[in-house]
Structure formats: structure tokens, C-alpha cells
Design a protein around this motif. Structure first.
Motif, PDB file in Angstrom:
ATOM      1  N   LEU A 252      21.018   6.671   4.261  1.00 20.20           N
ATOM      2  CA  LEU A 252      19.587   6.871   4.471  1.00 20.20           C
ATOM      3  C   LEU A 252      19.297   8.147   5.231  1.00 20.20           C
ATOM      4  N   ASP A 253      20.277   8.686   5.947  1.00 23.10           N
ATOM      5  CA  ASP A 253      20.058   9.938   6.681  1.00 23.10           C
ATOM      6  C   ASP A 253      19.660  11.078   5.765  1.00 23.10           C
ATOM      7  N   TYR A 254      20.129  11.032   4.531  1.00 22.12           N
ATOM      8  CA  TYR A 254      19.907  12.150   3.628  1.00 22.12           C
ATOM      9  C   TYR A 254      18.451  12.232   3.168  1.00 22.12           C
ATOM     10  N   TYR A 255      17.616  11.241   3.533  1.00 24.39           N
ATOM     11  CA  TYR A 255      16.233  11.259   3.106  1.00 24.39           C
ATOM     12  C   TYR A 255      15.287  11.587   4.255  1.00 24.39           C
ATOM     13  N   GLY A 256      15.837  12.117   5.341  1.00 26.70           N
ATOM     14  CA  GLY A 256      15.012  12.613   6.418  1.00 26.70           C
ATOM     15  C   GLY A 256      14.225  11.509   7.107  1.00 26.70           C
ATOM     16  N   GLU A 257      12.978  11.831   7.481  1.00 27.89           N
ATOM     17  CA  GLU A 257      12.156  10.892   8.228  1.00 27.89           C
ATOM     18  C   GLU A 257      11.702   9.717   7.366  1.00 27.89           C
ATOM     19  N   THR A 258      11.763   9.846   6.067  1.00 27.94           N
ATOM     20  CA  THR A 258      11.437   8.721   5.194  1.00 27.94           C
ATOM     21  C   THR A 258      12.411   7.573   5.409  1.00 27.94           C
ATOM     22  N   GLY A 332      -1.070  -1.720  12.926  1.00 30.43           N
ATOM     23  CA  GLY A 332      -0.074  -1.067  13.777  1.00 30.43           C
ATOM     24  C   GLY A 332       0.487   0.188  13.139  1.00 30.43           C
ATOM     25  N   LEU A 333       0.714   0.129  11.827  1.00 30.89           N
ATOM     26  CA  LEU A 333       1.207   1.313  11.128  1.00 30.89           C
ATOM     27  C   LEU A 333       0.199   2.455  11.214  1.00 30.89           C
ATOM     28  N   MET A 334      -1.080   2.131  11.036  1.00 28.71           N
ATOM     29  CA  MET A 334      -2.100   3.170  11.099  1.00 28.71           C
ATOM     30  C   MET A 334      -2.264   3.691  12.532  1.00 28.71           C
ATOM     31  N   ALA A 335      -2.130   2.795  13.516  1.00 25.66           N
ATOM     32  CA  ALA A 335      -2.292   3.215  14.917  1.00 25.66           C
ATOM     33  C   ALA A 335      -1.156   4.122  15.362  1.00 25.66           C
ATOM     34  N   HIS A 336       0.021   3.938  14.785  1.00 23.87           N
ATOM     35  CA  HIS A 336       1.166   4.772  15.143  1.00 23.87           C
ATOM     36  C   HIS A 336       1.180   6.089  14.372  1.00 23.87           C
ATOM     37  N   VAL A 338       1.566   6.851  11.211  1.00 26.75           N
ATOM     38  CA  VAL A 338       2.660   6.985  10.270  1.00 26.75           C
ATOM     39  C   VAL A 338       2.271   7.965   9.165  1.00 26.75           C
ATOM     40  N   ASN A 339       3.185   8.854   8.817  1.00 30.35           N
ATOM     41  CA  ASN A 339       2.933   9.803   7.737  1.00 30.35           C
ATOM     42  C   ASN A 339       2.797   9.035   6.427  1.00 30.35           C
ATOM     43  N   LEU A 340       1.592   9.033   5.855  1.00 30.62           N
ATOM     44  CA  LEU A 340       1.329   8.215   4.665  1.00 30.62           C
ATOM     45  C   LEU A 340       2.096   8.716   3.448  1.00 30.62           C
ATOM     46  N   HIS A 341       2.389  10.001   3.404  1.00 27.74           N
ATOM     47  CA  HIS A 341       3.175  10.500   2.272  1.00 27.74           C
ATOM     48  C   HIS A 341       4.576   9.899   2.308  1.00 27.74           C
ATOM     49  N   ARG A 342       5.200   9.846   3.475  1.00 27.38           N
ATOM     50  CA  ARG A 342       6.525   9.230   3.583  1.00 27.38           C
ATOM     51  C   ARG A 342       6.443   7.720   3.361  1.00 27.38           C
ATOM     52  N   TYR A 343       5.336   7.123   3.797  1.00 31.04           N
ATOM     53  CA  TYR A 343       5.140   5.686   3.592  1.00 31.04           C
ATOM     54  C   TYR A 343       5.079   5.350   2.106  1.00 31.04           C
ATOM     55  N   VAL A 344       4.290   6.098   1.357  1.00 30.62           N
ATOM     56  CA  VAL A 344       4.170   5.872  -0.088  1.00 30.62           C
ATOM     57  C   VAL A 344       5.481   6.220  -0.785  1.00 30.62           C
ATOM     58  N   LYS A 345       6.138   7.278  -0.333  1.00 31.54           N
ATOM     59  CA  LYS A 345       7.411   7.685  -0.933  1.00 31.54           C
ATOM     60  C   LYS A 345       8.467   6.596  -0.759  1.00 31.54           C
ATOM     61  N   SER A 346       8.485   5.936   0.396  1.00 30.25           N
ATOM     62  CA  SER A 346       9.450   4.857   0.612  1.00 30.25           C
ATOM     63  C   SER A 346       9.155   3.684  -0.314  1.00 30.25           C
ATOM     64  N   VAL A 469      -1.505   9.234  -2.311  1.00 30.94           N
ATOM     65  CA  VAL A 469      -1.647   9.341  -0.864  1.00 30.94           C
ATOM     66  C   VAL A 469      -3.102   9.654  -0.492  1.00 30.94           C
ATOM     67  N   LYS A 470      -3.716  10.564  -1.215  1.00 29.17           N
ATOM     68  CA  LYS A 470      -5.126  10.896  -0.950  1.00 29.17           C
ATOM     69  C   LYS A 470      -6.024   9.673  -1.165  1.00 29.17           C
ATOM     70  N   LEU A 471      -5.733   8.896  -2.205  1.00 28.43           N
ATOM     71  CA  LEU A 471      -6.509   7.683  -2.456  1.00 28.43           C
ATOM     72  C   LEU A 471      -6.292   6.668  -1.339  1.00 28.43           C
ATOM     73  N   LEU A 472      -5.052   6.534  -0.856  1.00 27.80           N
ATOM     74  CA  LEU A 472      -4.761   5.594   0.227  1.00 27.80           C
ATOM     75  C   LEU A 472      -5.447   6.012   1.517  1.00 27.80           C
ATOM     76  N   ILE A 473      -5.540   7.307   1.764  1.00 29.76           N
ATOM     77  CA  ILE A 473      -6.238   7.793   2.961  1.00 29.76           C
ATOM     78  C   ILE A 473      -7.709   7.401   2.917  1.00 29.76           C
ATOM     79  N   ARG A 474      -8.325   7.496   1.736  1.00 26.87           N
ATOM     80  CA  ARG A 474      -9.735   7.114   1.597  1.00 26.87           C
ATOM     81  C   ARG A 474      -9.933   5.603   1.698  1.00 26.87           C
ATOM     82  N   ARG A 475      -8.924   4.832   1.294  1.00 21.15           N
ATOM     83  CA  ARG A 475      -9.086   3.384   1.214  1.00 21.15           C
ATOM     84  C   ARG A 475      -8.460   2.630   2.388  1.00 21.15           C
ATOM     85  N   LYS A 476      -7.754   3.286   3.279  1.00 17.31           N
ATOM     86  CA  LYS A 476      -6.954   2.570   4.277  1.00 17.31           C
ATOM     87  C   LYS A 476      -7.805   1.725   5.220  1.00 17.31           C
ATOM     88  N   TYR A 477      -9.031   2.162   5.531  1.00 18.16           N
ATOM     89  CA  TYR A 477      -9.871   1.368   6.427  1.00 18.16           C
ATOM     90  C   TYR A 477     -10.356   0.089   5.752  1.00 18.16           C
TER      91      TYR A 477
END
Length: 486
Positions: A252-258, A332-336, A338-346, A469-477
Motif C-alpha cells: 500500500l505504500d506505493y499508492y502514497g497518501e491514498t 468525521g471524515l468531512m471534519a478531518h 479528507v482529500n476527496l480525490h483520494r477518498y474517491v480513488k480508494s 469528485v466535483k459532484l461529491l463536493i457539491r453533494r456532500k452536505y
């Protein structure tokens, strides 16, 4: 050099990840062994499979020709997925170790990678069973070393090309077009590239000096990779994956922060009742889908549906609640932050891995049904390239919470009307494609067309995930509000 390997082994064995996730590492080891054993079985029975699909007299000649396409797909898979081993270089800088030796280490260690092991497991059983009894030891030895030299050369060439063109999507699209042209030229009977490749390789194998040509290619490709790494490594380059390592010593190290988000996702599946039971029920669908093949073998649309049922047996139960799995901790994820691009990528990565696992589990069925040789790879490409994006897209419109501690059976918690809408584009797009092929009376190429669409989805992966990711940013609330309303 051996001390470097020993140090890396100690680092891996002593890492916190290995000590805390022994079960997951053992599970991954079992899956890896299973994959290798499947390739061993395919290699051992390759002559019989070739005889059943292509009734030819010289199976060795035909197998050697098919190796051309294996090498092409192997190169593409390496370019898209393979990561070179990393090394913590800073502790060695104060020691009397030449920098050249540190550069050689990751290149040499890459020869133990999964793709090389798959090639060995495919070629060596065929070599022992078919080549040696037919051509004798001397010819067979040159043939084996020539094929293995090509496989390892693909490893080094893929690294060199990736270093230079990984950030250039034009190269990826050009390679896909090149692959399409090669397939059309060969199977469209314009020019038989596979037979020409086989003739050259068999000619080289028949000469005592022939082994020097593939070895020369191997040496040139190795030192080209070495020179590329030597010219591009930087200690302060954050994006350089070849000479640094993140925390822990794991794949998993090879995938960086994801990797951190991905590890949380895997732990969620392993530790909770509902995702485990959902995957278990999906696992039972694989042999059921295989039974359906015996009822109709001529309807391409039905074959596509059955192939989709098998390949997505594990991925779809996960994708049905792709964001709802974190309904209890979404705030909690939103409060921390979390980079949503890495979240969606995972999420995409887990979905793709589950589809690949389903495909691997279906490999033994090829012995009973040869049509799976084309149906399942095409459906795998479509599932990873297109279905995964559609699942993530519609998942942004689901905001019903679920309880991870409940069983999946007869549990409709979290199910909404969106789950039924997802089926329309996921299966509707292949149905429309099939209708177009029917109009032009070329239904025999339907499966290949579906695979090409999947490849295009994989090539455009970054663009499509960015839109999600852009759609999730608009819909996350709205999603978070829905998860709170239990």
C-alpha cells in the motif's frame, strides 16, 4: 547488494503494519498464490486449450505466436499498474556505499514482481510438458531463455517508458490505438503478425547463437532503465516513487497518501458483519453464473449479462453502498478535511480489485467453457472502466444510512430507488451497443467492442474521477444530512 535485500526484509518484518494486519497479509498471500496457481494450470494445459479452440497441428508454434499478444498486454498492464520497489536512501548516504548500487537495487528487485512471476508460471509448465518432449533439450532451453528474456525486458522497458510518458495521456491513447491496429491487422487477416513472431523466435531457438539476441535486448533494456533512474532521481523530489518510501513496509505504500484511506476501507470490510456477508453472498453468485452458461451459448447479449453477473459478483455488493459504508462516520471524515480525490480513488481501487478477484476465481471455468476467454476479459475491462464510474456517480445521490453490524440477508436498510436506476446505464449501454452491432450485422465483434469501451474508460480514468469528485463536493452536505437522519 544482498545486504540491501536483507535490510528491506527486516524493515518489512518489523513494520507496524505487518504486526497489526497479519490476517490481511496472510489473506493477500493466499490470493497471490491462487493467482499464480491458475497461471500454472493454464500453462500446463495450454496445448490442449489451443487444440480445442484452434485445431492446429503444431501447438508450440501457435503458443509462441500468441506470446506476442501476451507481451503486448503485459507491457500495457505494467505501464498502468506496476510500481517499482522503493528504498529509503537517506540512511545509506553516510555509509561507504556507491550510489550506483543503490540505483541497481530497485531495478533488480523489480524482477521479483508479480507480472514476472505470472510469466514464469505460464511459460515454464508449457515448456516442461510440450516443448521439451517435442524439440529436445538444446532447442527448448534456447526457446525458454528467449521467452523469459522478452518478459523481463518488458519489465525494464515499461519502467523506462513510464518514467518519460506517465503524465502524458496522449501516449496512453496512442498505445491503445496501436494495440487496436495490431489486433485488427492480425485477426483481420491483413498480415499474420503472430505467425511471423513465432517464426522468428523458433528460428532463433534453432541456432546455437540465437540466445544472444534476446539476452542483448535484456541487457540493453536493463541499462536503459538504470540510466533513466540515475538521471531522474532526486532526494527532495516529492513525486519520485523509486527511491523513497512512506510509512510502513507494504504494497500500500506505493499508492502514497491514498494508502491510508484504502487501508481503512479494507479494515471496514474485514471487521464488520454486513460488508463481509454481502461479499460472501456475492461469492456464491460466481458458480451460479457459470451454470447459466450451459443454457444458451449463442446469444451474445445473454453471454454479456452472465459475464457481467460473474465479474461483478463481488464488486456490485460493495458498490451498492459505496459511500453509505461510512454513513456513521461521514461527518468525521468531512471534519478531518479528507482529500476527496483520494477518498474517491480508494473507492474505485477497492471496486476494481473486487472485480479482478471475481475474474480470477472464474479462470478455472475456462476449461469447461471456452467462450469465457473473450467474454470475461471484456466484461472485466468494462466493469473497471465504465461500471465503476457509474456506481460512484450514482452513489453521490444516495444518502440513506446503514448499520455495519447487521447481516445482509433480508436487510433492505440503505436501499433506495437509486439502486434500481443504476442498472439502467450499467446494462443499458452494452444493450445499446449490441443493438448497433445487430444493425450492421457484426454481432460477432460485440464482445470486443465492449472491451474497447472499457479500455477507453480506463484511459480517461483521471478525468472521470475528477468529475465525480466535483459532484461529491457539491453533494456532500446533503449526503451528510441524510446519513444523520436515522
Amino acid at each position: 547488494m544482498l545486504k540491501l535485500f536483507y535490510h528491506q526484509w527486516l524493515a518489512a518484518r518489523r513494520s507496524l503494519y505487518w504486526q497489526k494486519s497479519v490476517f490481511l497479509n496472510i489473506l493477500l498471500g493466499i490470493v497471490g498464490i491462487y493467482i499464480l496457481l491458475n497461471f500454472v494450470v493454464i500453462g500446463y494445459y495450454a496445448d490442449e486449450l489451443i487444440q480445442s479452440v484452434y485445431p492446429v497441428s503444431d501447438t508450440i508454434n501457435h503458443f509462441t505466436g500468441l506470446l506476442l499478444f501476451y507481451l503486448i498486454f503485459d507491457f500495457f498492464a505494467r505501464f498502468m499498474m506496476q510500481k517499482f520497489p522503493s528504498l529509503i536512501i537517506q540512511p545509506y548516504l553516510t555509509l561507504p556505499i556507491k550510489k550506483q548500487k543503490l540505483i541497481h537495487y530497485p531495478i533488480l528487485k523489480s524482477m521479483l514482481g508479480l507480472f514476472n512471476l505470472l510469466g514464469l508460471c505460464l511459460v515454464i509448465p508449457f515448456f516442461i510438458k510440450a516443448v521439451v518432449p517435442s524439440y529436445g533439450f538444446a532447442f527448448s532451453t534456447v526457446w525458454l531463455f528467449s521467452v523469459l528474456a522478452l518478459i523481463f525486458s518488458s519489465n525494464f522497458i515499461a519502467f523506462t517508458v513510464k518514467k518519460k510518458f506517465s503524465s502524458n495521456p496522449v501516449f496512453i491513447i496512442s498505445f491503445v490505438l496501436f494495440l487496436g491496429v495490431v489486433l485488427y491487422v492480425n485477426f483481420g487477416e491483413v498480415y499474420n503478425l503472430s505467425s511471423r513472431f513465432s517464426a522468428v523466435l523458433l528460428f532463433i531457438s534453432g541456432k546455437y547463437y540465437g540466445i544472444f539476441f534476446p539476452i542483448l535486448l535484456l541487457v540493453v533494456s536493463y541499462f536503459t532503465a538504470y540510466r533513466t533512474l540515475m538521471n531522474n532521481h532526486r532526494l527532495d523530489d516529492k513525486a519520485e516513487p523509486s527511491l523513497k518510501r512512506t510509512s510502513g513496509a507494504t504494497f500500500l505504500d506505493y499508492y502514497g497518501e491514498t494508502a491510508g484511506i484504502l487501508l481503512v476501507e479494507l479494515k471496514m470490510i474485514v471487521r464488520n458483519k454486513r460488508p463481509k456477508s454481502a461479499l460472501l453472498y456475492g461469492l456464491l453468485m460466481i458458480p451460479y453464473g457459470f451454470l447459466l452458461y450451459s443454457f444458451n451459448s449463442d446469444d451474445y447479449l445473454l453471454q454479456m449479462f452472465i459475464g457481467f453477473l460473474i465479474i461483478s459478483a463481488l464488486a456490485m455488493p460493495y458498490g451498492q453502498f459505496v459511500f453509505s459504508w461510512q454513513s456513521s462516520c461521514f461527518d468525521g471524515l468531512m471534519a478531518h478535511n479528507v482529500n476527496l480525490h483520494r477518498y474517491v480513488k480508494s473507492k474505485f481501487f477497492v471496486f476494481s480489485v473486487l472485480a479482478v478477484v471475481s475474474y480470477i476465481l472464474s479462470l478455472p471455468f475456462v476449461i469447461k467453457n471456452e467462450q469465457m476467454l473473450t467474454i470475461h476479459p471484456a466484461m472485466l475491462l468494462y466493469t473497471i472502466g465504465i461500471s465503476s464510474k457509474l456506481i460512484l456517480f450514482f452513489g453521490c445521490f444516495k444518502s440513506k444510512p446503514i448499520s455495519l453490524g447487521k447481516n445482509q440477508m433480508f436487510n433492505h436498510e440503505g436501499v433506495s430507488f437509486v439502486d434500481f436506476l443504476i442498472i439502467l446505464p450499467v446494462l443499458g449501454l452494452p444493450a445499446l451497443l449490441y443493438a448497433g452491432f445487430v444493425v450492421f450485422d457484426i454481432t460477432g465483434y460485440f464482445i470486443y467492442g465492449l472491451g474497447i469501451i472499457g479500455i477507453n474508460g480506463i484511459v480517461l480514468n483521471r478525468f472521470m474521477l475528477s468529475y465525480i469528485v466535483k459532484l461529491l463536493i457539491r453533494r456532500k452536505y446533503k449526503i451528510g444530512m441524510g446519513f444523520r437522519s436515522k
